[in-house]
Design a protein around this motif. Structure first.
Motif, mmCIF file in Angstrom:
data_model
loop_
_atom_site.group_PDB
_atom_site.id
_atom_site.type_symbol
_atom_site.label_atom_id
_atom_site.label_comp_id
_atom_site.label_asym_id
_atom_site.label_seq_id
_atom_site.Cartn_x
_atom_site.Cartn_y
_atom_site.Cartn_z
ATOM 1 N N LEU A 264 -0.698 5.989 -7.433
ATOM 2 C CA LEU A 264 -1.513 5.096 -8.252
ATOM 3 C C LEU A 264 -2.982 5.119 -7.835
ATOM 4 O O LEU A 264 -3.790 4.378 -8.381
ATOM 5 C CB LEU A 264 -1.002 3.643 -8.121
ATOM 6 C CG LEU A 264 0.457 3.407 -8.476
ATOM 7 C CD1 LEU A 264 0.822 1.947 -8.278
ATOM 8 C CD2 LEU A 264 0.700 3.825 -9.929
ATOM 9 N N LEU A 265 -3.324 5.934 -6.828
ATOM 10 C CA LEU A 265 -4.626 5.776 -6.196
ATOM 11 C C LEU A 265 -5.630 6.866 -6.529
ATOM 12 O O LEU A 265 -6.755 6.836 -6.067
ATOM 13 C CB LEU A 265 -4.441 5.703 -4.672
ATOM 14 C CG LEU A 265 -3.591 4.509 -4.231
ATOM 15 C CD1 LEU A 265 -3.164 4.666 -2.792
ATOM 16 C CD2 LEU A 265 -4.387 3.227 -4.426
ATOM 17 N N GLU B 96 1.994 1.812 -3.500
ATOM 18 C CA GLU B 96 0.881 2.343 -4.297
ATOM 19 C C GLU B 96 0.696 3.834 -4.038
ATOM 20 O O GLU B 96 0.533 4.625 -4.965
ATOM 21 C CB GLU B 96 -0.432 1.660 -3.910
ATOM 22 C CG GLU B 96 -0.624 0.249 -4.370
ATOM 23 C CD GLU B 96 -1.992 -0.243 -3.905
ATOM 24 O OE1 GLU B 96 -2.908 -0.293 -4.728
ATOM 25 O OE2 GLU B 96 -2.143 -0.555 -2.700
ATOM 26 N N ARG C 170 0.826 -1.205 0.000
ATOM 27 C CA ARG C 170 0.000 0.000 0.000
ATOM 28 C C ARG C 170 0.859 1.252 0.000
ATOM 29 O O ARG C 170 0.515 2.257 -0.630
ATOM 30 C CB ARG C 170 -0.921 -0.015 1.223
ATOM 31 C CG ARG C 170 -2.042 -1.023 1.099
ATOM 32 C CD ARG C 170 -2.875 -1.010 2.367
ATOM 33 N NE ARG C 170 -4.021 -1.904 2.284
ATOM 34 C CZ ARG C 170 -4.892 -2.065 3.271
ATOM 35 N NH1 ARG C 170 -4.750 -1.398 4.405
ATOM 36 N NH2 ARG C 170 -5.917 -2.882 3.139
#
Ligand code: AVW
Length: 273
Positions: A22-23, A17, A14
């Motif tokens: 990327l979120l 990410e 996480r």
């Protein structure tokens, strides 16, 4: 409750990410340089070999300073008493105007995980309990490993909030929508900064998880603990607004609970066309 046995991998993944943006969350250049191995190590550092009910307040400070929660001006959204169905989190995810703790770097990393320290060693040598963690209660386990995390992350979220802020409250919460012992009451509201917060908007929503809307205990913007909260905030010199059944939240509640009496053309407050 059980613990998340592969928590180290999940936290690392996480972290990667988030730092690589990327979120779809607001993503700071600062985050790009986060070293995820070091961040995950610091996450555990203050709780290894610790009693899971005696976590120091500052156990996560090193971690939280590496990946502090940040929100865009005018978007910070708090919530309290509405955890059952993730409504504020889900609304915030599709509404750029709102940001909740769970969308920030540390909130995203720790979301829906369960973990705790262990003094007695469980064979892994990590000083963590990978079997079961004590449930938080104010009497038996006040300084719970996990509660300490959310408390400190919440404090930082509130401290950095700028512009208009929002709080979603459950109008039918037992004991009152504004709960004196909640993180919002004890940590977030007191740490808002009068010099930079331009308005606190209270969004009072019905509890769609109740089988029958329990009107008897339903608070409004002008009675009960919500009125108390407004006075409390005004005494702290904040501008305060309060809205019952705000469309900003109700659209998702009604999408999820389409047959609710609070939704549809005959719902209170909705014009019949
Ligand atoms: P509550 P609070 N994931 O409904 O005002 C898992 O009375 O106390 O609301 N557990 C969490 C999370 C999370 N993301 N956040 C808090 N908790 C725990 C953080 C915590 O131990 C957000 F910014 C809390 O006592 C909200 O504005 C309980 O779940 C605020 O704090 C929920 O109790 C919600 O805490």
């Amino acid at each position: 409750p059980g613990t998340t046995s592969n928590i180290t991998d999940i936290l690392t993944g996480r972290c990667e990410e988030y730092r690589k943006c990327l979120l779809g969350e607001p993503c700071l250049p600062f985050y790009r340089n986060v070293k995820c191995r070091a961040a995950v190590e610091s996450f555990f550092k203050g709780i290894r070999n610790m009693d899971p009910c005696a976590t120091p307040d500052n156990a996560y400070d090193e971690f939280l300073n590496m990946v502090p929660p940040t929100t865009v001006r005018g978007t910070t959204m708090f919530w309290s008493g509405v955890m059952g169905n993730n409504i504020p989190q889900d609304v915030a995810q599709v509404t750029p105007e709102f940001s909740v703790l769970e969308e920030t770097f540390p909130g995203y990393m720790a979301g829906n995980l369960s973990w705790c320290g262990a003094t007695d060693g469980d064979g892994t040598g990590l000083g963590l309990n990978f079997t079961v963690c004590p449930t938080w209660t104010s009497e038996t386990c006040p300084n719970n490993t996990k509660a300490a995390f959310w408390a400190r992350a919440s404090k930082m979220l509130a401290t950095q909030a700028v512009g208009d802020v929002y709080v979603v409250l459950n109008a039918q919460r037992a004991g009152g929508a504004f709960n004196n012992g909640s993180i919002f009451a004890t940590i977030e509201a007191p740490n808002l900064n009068q010099d930079v917060v331009t308005n606190v908007a209270i969004y009072l929503i019905p509890d769609f998880t109740l089988p029958i809307p329990n009107e008897m205990y339903r608070e409004t913007c002008t009675n009960g603990s919500v009125l108390y909260l407004q006075n409390f905030l005004m005494n702290m010199n904040f501008n305060v607004t309060c809205e019952e059944n705000p469309k900003e939240i109700m659209w998702l509640q009604c999408a999820r609970f389409a047959n609710s009496p609070y939704c549809g053309p005959y719902a209170k407050g909705t014009p019949v066309v």
